[in-house]
Design a protein around this motif. Structure first.
Motif, PDB file in Angstrom:
ATOM      1  N   VAL A 125      41.252  70.051  -1.038  1.00 42.18           N
ATOM      2  CA  VAL A 125      39.869  70.400  -0.725  1.00 42.18           C
ATOM      3  C   VAL A 125      39.834  71.607   0.199  1.00 42.18           C
ATOM      4  O   VAL A 125      38.973  72.482   0.081  1.00 42.18           O
ATOM      5  N   ASP A 126      40.805  71.682   1.128  1.00 45.59           N
ATOM      6  CA  ASP A 126      40.849  72.839   2.013  1.00 45.59           C
ATOM      7  C   ASP A 126      41.119  74.123   1.236  1.00 45.59           C
ATOM      8  O   ASP A 126      40.673  75.195   1.624  1.00 45.59           O
ATOM      9  N   ALA A 127      41.846  74.029   0.122  1.00 41.06           N
ATOM     10  CA  ALA A 127      42.064  75.209  -0.722  1.00 41.06           C
ATOM     11  C   ALA A 127      40.754  75.673  -1.336  1.00 41.06           C
ATOM     12  O   ALA A 127      40.500  76.873  -1.455  1.00 41.06           O
ATOM     13  N   ILE A 128      39.901  74.721  -1.743  1.00 43.01           N
ATOM     14  CA  ILE A 128      38.604  75.090  -2.300  1.00 43.01           C
ATOM     15  C   ILE A 128      37.750  75.763  -1.246  1.00 43.01           C
ATOM     16  O   ILE A 128      37.076  76.767  -1.504  1.00 43.01           O
ATOM     17  N   VAL A 129      37.763  75.223  -0.014  1.00 40.75           N
ATOM     18  CA  VAL A 129      37.006  75.838   1.079  1.00 40.75           C
ATOM     19  C   VAL A 129      37.495  77.251   1.324  1.00 40.75           C
ATOM     20  O   VAL A 129      36.720  78.188   1.503  1.00 40.75           O
ATOM     21  N   ALA A 130      38.836  77.428   1.333  1.00 39.38           N
ATOM     22  CA  ALA A 130      39.404  78.757   1.549  1.00 39.38           C
ATOM     23  C   ALA A 130      38.994  79.709   0.440  1.00 39.38           C
ATOM     24  O   ALA A 130      38.701  80.881   0.672  1.00 39.38           O
ATOM     25  N   GLN A 131      38.983  79.213  -0.793  1.00 38.90           N
ATOM     26  CA  GLN A 131      38.593  80.021  -1.945  1.00 38.90           C
ATOM     27  C   GLN A 131      37.193  80.581  -1.766  1.00 38.90           C
ATOM     28  O   GLN A 131      36.909  81.719  -2.142  1.00 38.90           O
ATOM     29  N   GLN A 132      36.279  79.799  -1.163  1.00 37.02           N
ATOM     30  CA  GLN A 132      34.877  80.168  -1.100  1.00 37.02           C
ATOM     31  C   GLN A 132      34.509  80.922   0.173  1.00 37.02           C
ATOM     32  O   GLN A 132      33.375  81.366   0.323  1.00 37.02           O
ATOM     33  N   SER A 133      35.463  81.063   1.098  1.00 33.90           N
ATOM     34  CA  SER A 133      35.158  81.675   2.387  1.00 33.90           C
ATOM     35  C   SER A 133      35.291  83.188   2.335  1.00 33.90           C
ATOM     36  O   SER A 133      35.803  83.765   1.392  1.00 33.90           O
ATOM     37  N   GLY A 134      34.839  83.838   3.421  1.00 31.91           N
ATOM     38  CA  GLY A 134      35.080  85.252   3.602  1.00 31.91           C
ATOM     39  C   GLY A 134      34.106  86.166   2.892  1.00 31.91           C
ATOM     40  O   GLY A 134      34.429  87.325   2.641  1.00 31.91           O
ATOM     41  N   MET A 135      32.908  85.668   2.562  1.00 36.29           N
ATOM     42  CA  MET A 135      31.912  86.509   1.912  1.00 36.29           C
ATOM     43  C   MET A 135      30.572  86.332   2.611  1.00 36.29           C
ATOM     44  O   MET A 135      30.305  85.321   3.236  1.00 36.29           O
ATOM     45  N   THR A 136      29.736  87.355   2.509  1.00 30.97           N
ATOM     46  CA  THR A 136      28.365  87.257   3.002  1.00 30.97           C
ATOM     47  C   THR A 136      27.532  86.549   1.948  1.00 30.97           C
ATOM     48  O   THR A 136      27.573  86.904   0.775  1.00 30.97           O
ATOM     49  N   THR A 137      26.787  85.541   2.361  1.00 34.74           N
ATOM     50  CA  THR A 137      26.058  84.701   1.411  1.00 34.74           C
ATOM     51  C   THR A 137      24.554  84.798   1.637  1.00 34.74           C
ATOM     52  O   THR A 137      24.075  84.744   2.773  1.00 34.74           O
ATOM     53  N   GLU A 138      23.809  84.943   0.539  1.00 31.47           N
ATOM     54  CA  GLU A 138      22.351  84.966   0.565  1.00 31.47           C
ATOM     55  C   GLU A 138      21.827  83.804  -0.269  1.00 31.47           C
ATOM     56  O   GLU A 138      22.215  83.639  -1.429  1.00 31.47           O
ATOM     57  N   LEU A 139      20.974  82.974   0.333  1.00 32.06           N
ATOM     58  CA  LEU A 139      20.355  81.872  -0.402  1.00 32.06           C
ATOM     59  C   LEU A 139      19.158  82.425  -1.165  1.00 32.06           C
ATOM     60  O   LEU A 139      18.164  82.848  -0.573  1.00 32.06           O
ATOM     61  N   LEU A 140      19.259  82.439  -2.499  1.00 30.86           N
ATOM     62  CA  LEU A 140      18.210  83.015  -3.332  1.00 30.86           C
ATOM     63  C   LEU A 140      17.046  82.059  -3.520  1.00 30.86           C
ATOM     64  O   LEU A 140      15.877  82.456  -3.472  1.00 30.86           O
ATOM     65  N   ASP A 141      17.345  80.790  -3.788  1.00 31.10           N
ATOM     66  CA  ASP A 141      16.287  79.798  -3.945  1.00 31.10           C
ATOM     67  C   ASP A 141      16.889  78.403  -3.896  1.00 31.10           C
ATOM     68  O   ASP A 141      18.102  78.223  -4.024  1.00 31.10           O
ATOM     69  N   HIS A 142      16.020  77.417  -3.694  1.00 25.60           N
ATOM     70  CA  HIS A 142      16.430  76.013  -3.747  1.00 25.60           C
ATOM     71  C   HIS A 142      15.223  75.181  -4.151  1.00 25.60           C
ATOM     72  O   HIS A 142      14.078  75.523  -3.837  1.00 25.60           O
ATOM     73  N   ALA A 143      15.468  74.112  -4.900  1.00 27.50           N
ATOM     74  CA  ALA A 143      14.370  73.289  -5.399  1.00 27.50           C
ATOM     75  C   ALA A 143      14.924  71.990  -5.957  1.00 27.50           C
ATOM     76  O   ALA A 143      16.128  71.849  -6.182  1.00 27.50           O
ATOM     77  N   LYS A 144      14.024  71.022  -6.189  1.00 24.79           N
ATOM     78  CA  LYS A 144      14.367  69.828  -6.956  1.00 24.79           C
ATOM     79  C   LYS A 144      13.950  70.070  -8.400  1.00 24.79           C
ATOM     80  O   LYS A 144      12.829  70.508  -8.670  1.00 24.79           O
ATOM     81  N   VAL A 145      14.863  69.788  -9.330  1.00 24.95           N
ATOM     82  CA  VAL A 145      14.588  70.044 -10.744  1.00 24.95           C
ATOM     83  C   VAL A 145      15.080  68.856 -11.567  1.00 24.95           C
ATOM     84  O   VAL A 145      15.938  68.083 -11.116  1.00 24.95           O
ATOM     85  N   PRO A 146      14.558  68.686 -12.783  1.00 32.20           N
ATOM     86  CA  PRO A 146      15.132  67.668 -13.675  1.00 32.20           C
ATOM     87  C   PRO A 146      16.602  67.977 -13.929  1.00 32.20           C
ATOM     88  O   PRO A 146      17.003  69.138 -13.959  1.00 32.20           O
ATOM     89  N   VAL A 147      17.396  66.939 -14.104  1.00 34.33           N
ATOM     90  CA  VAL A 147      18.823  67.141 -14.374  1.00 34.33           C
ATOM     91  C   VAL A 147      18.968  67.971 -15.647  1.00 34.33           C
ATOM     92  O   VAL A 147      18.459  67.587 -16.701  1.00 34.33           O
ATOM     93  N   PRO A 148      19.627  69.143 -15.567  1.00 29.89           N
ATOM     94  CA  PRO A 148      19.821  69.956 -16.784  1.00 29.89           C
ATOM     95  C   PRO A 148      20.559  69.172 -17.858  1.00 29.89           C
ATOM     96  O   PRO A 148      21.457  68.367 -17.553  1.00 29.89           O
ATOM     97  N   ARG A 181      22.851  80.784  -4.789  1.00 31.61           N
ATOM     98  CA  ARG A 181      23.295  81.717  -3.757  1.00 31.61           C
ATOM     99  C   ARG A 181      24.032  82.903  -4.364  1.00 31.61           C
ATOM    100  O   ARG A 181      24.715  82.769  -5.378  1.00 31.61           O
ATOM    101  N   LEU A 182      23.870  84.042  -3.717  1.00 29.49           N
ATOM    102  CA  LEU A 182      24.568  85.266  -4.109  1.00 29.49           C
ATOM    103  C   LEU A 182      25.549  85.621  -3.003  1.00 29.49           C
ATOM    104  O   LEU A 182      25.181  85.644  -1.820  1.00 29.49           O
ATOM    105  N   ARG A 183      26.811  85.880  -3.391  1.00 30.24           N
ATOM    106  CA  ARG A 183      27.824  86.234  -2.400  1.00 30.24           C
ATOM    107  C   ARG A 183      28.205  87.698  -2.569  1.00 30.24           C
ATOM    108  O   ARG A 183      28.337  88.207  -3.678  1.00 30.24           O
TER     109      ARG A 183
END
Length: 249
Positions: free
Chosen positions: A96-119, A137-139
């Motif tokens: 799991v720490d490898a996944i966290v490392a994979q996703q780190s080190g970028m500037t992140t912008e939250l574009l939107d969030h909502a509740k939606v029906p399960v795709p 999110r956009l990185r």
């Protein structure tokens, strides 16, 4: 001179210790604040911090040096490189720490969030739910500001109710679920496919329409086998590669 203070981890004895230590330290380096010092503690202090031998610590540091994240100078010490190597391969080895490392080190912008029906394409993962919470999110590369990937997470509503949106700008979703929400993550499955950029992805990542991208799906499970989050991420094909290492033990 004050030294950089890395995060702590609980080591999994089924995986190579040097690998876990290198990935944890990698995540700490990529997620550091600009005001944090660049000098790392000595090998001996780092080994004590992680609870490993100096030899194991040395192997972990070599991995980071080969990647271009740190530089080592005789008599002066080990230092974080001010400019992070762009487009470094992502190496996954079941941590799991490898996944966290994979996703780190970028500037992140939250574009939107909502509740939606399960795709419909995700219904198999959430058979007991009618709705999920989505976060888009956009990185961007921290140094150049260039967009590198955009991610859409689909999270169980009861977990989403405990998510602080500010955390999603600072941290990867895996870290938010594990460390901020307190989810008991047992495993994450990863699928990577080659695809062509659709109009929305081409616009967000600033690449030509139908140019190559990497389509990643990550499914996060708890200890009871229940799906907590499904992440769908589109990576620029010219900025990322994936290397998967299989442990023979």
């Amino acid at each position: 001179m004050t030294s950089f203070a890395p995060d702590s981890i609980v080591l999994n004895r089924k995986l190579p210790l040097w690998y876990q230590v290198s990935q944890s330290l990698r995540a700490s380096i990529l997620g550091r604040s600009p005001q944090d010092p660049l000098r790392l503690p000595t090998e001996e202090r780092l080994a004590e911090h992680y609870g490993v031998s100096v030899l194991t610590m040395r192997q972990a540091l070599k991995e980071l040096e080969d990647e271009g994240l740190i530089s080592r100078h005789r008599r002066r010490g080990t230092f974080i490189e001010p400019g992070v190597l762009r487009g470094a391969p992502v190496r996954l080895l079941g941590s799991v720490d490898a996944i966290v490392a994979q996703q780190s080190g970028m500037t992140t912008e939250l574009l939107d969030h909502a509740k939606v029906p399960v795709p419909a394409e995700l219904a198999e993962y959430f058979p007991d739910l009618a709705e999920v919470a989505t976060y888009h999110r956009l990185r961007r590369d921290e140094k150049t500001g260039e967009p590198t990937n955009h991610a859409r997470n689909h999270v169980r509503p009861e977990l989403a109710a405990r998510i602080d949106l500010d955390d999603l700008v600072r941290w990867p979703m895996t870290k938010v679920l594990r460390d901020a929400v307190g989810a008991d993550i047992s495993r994450i499955t990863d699928t990577v496919e080659a695809r062509l950029a659709d109009p929305d992805t081409a616009r967000l990542l600033q690449v030509p329409l139908l140019s190559p991208i990497l389509h990643y799906t990550g499914v996060t499970y708890d200890v009871d086998g229940r799906v907590l989050d499904v992440a769908v991420i589109h990576y620029r094909g010219d900025r990322f590669s994936f290397t998967v290492t299989l442990d023979a033990t």
